[in-house]
Design a protein around this motif. Structure first.
Motif, PDB file in Angstrom:
ATOM      1  N   GLY A 199      10.637   3.290   5.217  1.00  0.00           N
ATOM      2  CA  GLY A 199       9.325   3.191   4.601  1.00  0.00           C
ATOM      3  C   GLY A 199       8.732   4.484   4.114  1.00  0.00           C
ATOM      4  O   GLY A 199       7.580   4.515   3.680  1.00  0.00           O
ATOM      5  N   THR A 204       3.641   0.901   2.949  1.00  0.00           N
ATOM      6  CA  THR A 204       3.241   0.075   4.076  1.00  0.00           C
ATOM      7  C   THR A 204       2.594  -1.201   3.556  1.00  0.00           C
ATOM      8  O   THR A 204       2.333  -1.350   2.346  1.00  0.00           O
ATOM      9  CB  THR A 204       2.253   0.808   4.993  1.00  0.00           C
ATOM     10  OG1 THR A 204       1.071   1.126   4.239  1.00  0.00           O
ATOM     11  CG2 THR A 204       2.870   2.078   5.546  1.00  0.00           C
ATOM     12  N   ALA A 258       4.711   7.205   1.529  1.00  0.00           N
ATOM     13  CA  ALA A 258       4.996   6.125   2.477  1.00  0.00           C
ATOM     14  C   ALA A 258       4.593   4.802   1.856  1.00  0.00           C
ATOM     15  O   ALA A 258       3.614   4.713   1.103  1.00  0.00           O
ATOM     16  CB  ALA A 258       4.244   6.339   3.789  1.00  0.00           C
ATOM     17  N   HIS A 274       0.866  -1.182   0.000  1.00  0.00           N
ATOM     18  CA  HIS A 274       0.000   0.000   0.000  1.00  0.00           C
ATOM     19  C   HIS A 274       0.900   1.229   0.000  1.00  0.00           C
ATOM     20  O   HIS A 274       1.805   1.342   0.821  1.00  0.00           O
ATOM     21  CB  HIS A 274      -0.903   0.022   1.237  1.00  0.00           C
ATOM     22  CG  HIS A 274      -1.810   1.209   1.303  1.00  0.00           C
ATOM     23  ND1 HIS A 274      -2.883   1.387   0.457  1.00  0.00           N
ATOM     24  CD2 HIS A 274      -1.801   2.301   2.109  1.00  0.00           C
ATOM     25  CE1 HIS A 274      -3.492   2.521   0.741  1.00  0.00           C
ATOM     26  NE2 HIS A 274      -2.851   3.105   1.729  1.00  0.00           N
TER      27      HIS A 274
END
Length: 292
Positions: free
Chosen positions: A263, A285, A283, A241
């Motif tokens: 990240g 994740t 980001a 994601h």
């Protein structure tokens, strides 16, 4: 929502329609609603030459799975068709791409021929106008394997001047502790190269003269090129994601710094006054559980 099966919609007719209808949509009427239409394209055929051009200009490796951002490119003509329709309440001219979320459950390959569904999800208030969330979904054999949620801002006066987003679910500001940095020299013709590969030939990206018509001192890089270039440089797992916020345009030609760590990643530059300017934050994740 009503599904509408469609063939490949051309971008040029949509852009012309948007130029004609935008002047009549300068103010967002109270109680405005979005069209309920979902545009569905069955078994998308991937053009190898166009895919190779896209991978080259964005820095992705060639010959493997589709780049993480490529289904967005495939769905963009359908998104433009929806956003330039008469029933769409916001003017497409002047819309600012403010953020994108991408969820990939598994890698897509050119031979997968995915089904793409594009629709307008919702409107929401913003301190500088109104935002719309556009969704693109990619399915293989009926399974949802890829999804993007793009946020676009229509800037207009807000009564009272104090309105803000009711919530902000695209790319929270995440501090970056750089473990990797790189300097990218961006040529003046980058917008034209990316436009040819992606089909997005918005005039603000193509030439200084056309960019100045929209208030920019010279051409600016596509936000989705900047996002793709970051993801090509990052370590991105198959099941992922990604949240990205576009914060400031990147002028062409120009020099930017890519920084990544823990990240998170960002693209920044240094102005003539020595001040640091952040153009993009993102980001990476693990994705949440898939929707039922």
């Amino acid at each position: 929502m009503s599904d509408r099966r469609t063939h490949s919609p051309g971008l040029l007719p949509s852009m012309v329609r948007g130029a004609v209808t935008s002047p009549f949509k300068r103010a967002v009427p109270a109680g405005a609603t979005l069209p309920a239409t979902r545009l569905v394209r069955d078994r998308m055929r991937i053009d190898p030459g166009r895919l190779a051009s896209y991978a080259r200009v964005c820095g992705f490796e060639q010959g493997g799975p589709l780049p993480l951002t490529y289904p967005h490119v495939l769905g963009f003509p359908s998104a433009m068709r929806l956003m330039t329709a008469r029933a769409f309440p916001l003017p497409v001219l002047g819309l600012v791409h403010t953020g994108i979320e991408i969820t990939r459950r598994r890698a897509l390959h050119p031979s997968d021929a995915p089904e793409l569904t594009v629709y307008a999800d919702r409107l929401r208030p913003h301190r500088r106008g109104t935002e719309v969330v556009m969704v693109t979904e990619g399915r293989v054999a009926g399974e949802l394997v890829w999804e993007s949620r793009s946020t676009y801002l229509a800037r207009h006066p807000v009564p009272g001047g104090a309105a803000d987003r009711t919530h902000h679910d695209v790319a929270p500001v995440i501090p970056v502790t750089p473990a990797t940095t790189a300097t990218w020299e961006l040529p003046a013709g980058l917008g034209r190269r990316y436009g040819a590969a992606s089909g997005d030939r918005n005039p603000i990206h193509l030439h200084p003269l056309t960019a100045k018509l929209f208030g920019f001192p010279r051409a600016i890089a596509h936000g989705m090129w900047t996002a793709a270039r970051c993801l090509a440089a990052a370590e991105v797992p198959e099941d992922v994601h990604v949240r990205i916020e576009f914060r400031a345009p990147v002028l062409l030609p120009g020099t930017v710094t890519y920084a990544a760590g823990a990240g998170a990643f960002q693209v920044l530059s240094q102005g003539s006054d020595g001040a640091e300017r952040i153009h993009l934050k993102g980001a990476v994740t693990a994705p949440s559980a898939p929707r039922s």
